[in-house]
Design an enzyme around this catalytic site. Sequence first.
Site, mmCIF file in Angstrom:
data_model
loop_
_atom_site.group_PDB
_atom_site.id
_atom_site.type_symbol
_atom_site.label_atom_id
_atom_site.label_comp_id
_atom_site.label_asym_id
_atom_site.label_seq_id
_atom_site.Cartn_x
_atom_site.Cartn_y
_atom_site.Cartn_z
ATOM 1 N N SER A 128 0.901 -1.234 0.127
ATOM 2 C CA SER A 128 0.066 -0.071 -0.138
ATOM 3 C C SER A 128 0.870 1.247 0.147
ATOM 4 O O SER A 128 1.608 1.569 -0.782
ATOM 5 C CB SER A 128 -0.998 0.058 1.126
ATOM 6 O OG SER A 128 -1.906 1.003 1.058
ATOM 7 N N THR A 129 0.764 1.886 0.977
ATOM 8 C CA THR A 129 1.612 3.534 1.192
ATOM 9 C C THR A 129 2.863 3.185 0.975
ATOM 10 O O THR A 129 3.622 2.404 1.745
ATOM 11 C CB THR A 129 1.251 4.230 2.437
ATOM 12 O OG1 THR A 129 -0.199 4.309 2.460
ATOM 13 C CG2 THR A 129 1.746 5.762 2.191
ATOM 14 N N HIS A 162 -2.477 -1.090 -3.321
ATOM 15 C CA HIS A 162 -3.767 -0.304 -3.180
ATOM 16 C C HIS A 162 -3.652 0.849 -3.985
ATOM 17 O O HIS A 162 -2.725 1.757 -3.864
ATOM 18 C CB HIS A 162 -3.824 0.354 -1.715
ATOM 19 C CG HIS A 162 -4.078 -0.878 -1.001
ATOM 20 N ND1 HIS A 162 -4.045 -0.860 0.433
ATOM 21 C CD2 HIS A 162 -4.666 -2.191 -0.927
ATOM 22 C CE1 HIS A 162 -4.331 -2.118 1.152
ATOM 23 N NE2 HIS A 162 -4.821 -2.835 0.285
ATOM 24 N N MET A 177 -0.139 0.988 5.100
ATOM 25 C CA MET A 177 -0.755 1.476 6.408
ATOM 26 C C MET A 177 -1.940 0.336 6.595
ATOM 27 O O MET A 177 -2.516 -0.273 5.623
ATOM 28 C CB MET A 177 -1.217 2.904 6.103
ATOM 29 C CG MET A 177 -1.858 3.235 7.512
ATOM 30 S SD MET A 177 -0.839 3.653 8.784
ATOM 31 C CE MET A 177 -1.756 4.228 9.863
ATOM 32 N N ASP A 214 -4.324 -4.903 6.228
ATOM 33 C CA ASP A 214 -5.158 -5.611 5.002
ATOM 34 C C ASP A 214 -4.103 -6.868 4.474
ATOM 35 O O ASP A 214 -2.849 -6.446 4.221
ATOM 36 C CB ASP A 214 -5.293 -4.841 3.680
ATOM 37 C CG ASP A 214 -5.935 -5.451 2.688
ATOM 38 O OD1 ASP A 214 -6.586 -6.486 2.740
ATOM 39 O OD2 ASP A 214 -5.793 -5.039 1.343
#
Length: 363
Positions: free
Chosen positions: A175-176, A201, A294, A297
């Site tokens: 993600s991030t 993401h 973050m 998930d």
Amino acid sequence: MPKIRVVVVDDSALVRSLLAEIINREPDMTCVGTAADPLAARETIRTLNPDVITLDVEMPRMDGLDFLARLMRLRPMPVVMVSTLTERGAETTLRALELGAVDFVAKPKIGIADGLHQLAHDITDKIRTAARAQVRRAPPPPERPAHGAAAPGSAPPVKAMGRLSTEKIVFIGASTGGTEATKEVLVQLPPDFPAVVITQHMPPGFTRSYAARLDGLCRIRVKEATDGERVLPGHAYIAPGGLHLSVERSGANYVARVRDGEPVNRHKPSVEVLFESAARVVGPNAFGVMLTGMGGDGAKAMRAMRDAGAWNICQDEASCVVFGMPREAIAAGAANEVLPLAQIAPRLIERLRATAGMALNRV
């Protein structure tokens, strides 16, 4: 706790006003200033010393990317880019992430006021994440090589994998900070590496440009996944933004399944969906990699992968932009190893070669 202090940089007075309103509604953050262009922003940032800035990609007097490059060189700080949902906007945003921006928000092309209010939760979440991120200035991207050739500035060429079972698949969740982390893993892989399936993401409209960018830098082929296609060695498949990606069996082959559906863990695509299919369908032939991001998930499904016999690696805290997703996976008991980002690809190659050697010894 002190509030997160944010400066908004955007050439649109309406967008500046809306973003300031969205930020000021949150109890843990405040918009301490705004600027209409990068030249005005320099003085605003110098005077107010914010924790995070939001930065429009396209602005007058100085290009947003030029400003970002200077900022990350002279005064590195968390930046959330505000980009448009266009192909050009996607390319510019990806370049911003290479330069060191933590994350981005895609503002709508029409209905700006309603669109930004609908994105308010996403915007403030990204600001919170950025405020806690480890900020680094990324190097300029390498030039585009021919397929099969090493990208300039990437790892030295590695030996071909040789005869490996086509049953092996590597699954990556991120993600991030993950766009650059995933790139660092993929550019080190040889062209005959087993199939790689990735959930990063990202919103709709960005993953195709991201896949094309990686395809030009890597020895393996990289593409946005399409429903029903065979999952082949020497290829990496990226979940399309706004759709879930999983892997299923079709006779002797693995195929990609790309489906709409409800968000899982607030995400679509979701790492949980991909990793659950890895545990259920691929089992001990799967290798899991959890990169920076973050939240949590994919942590539960990554543990299911390990329970099914997969070998899992989580990125370590020191090399993560945000340690959330690896931390949760480690806490769930999903990790076989925790490694710095630069060591993940070499370890995958080593582990796969060792696995192939054990298989040959059994023959």
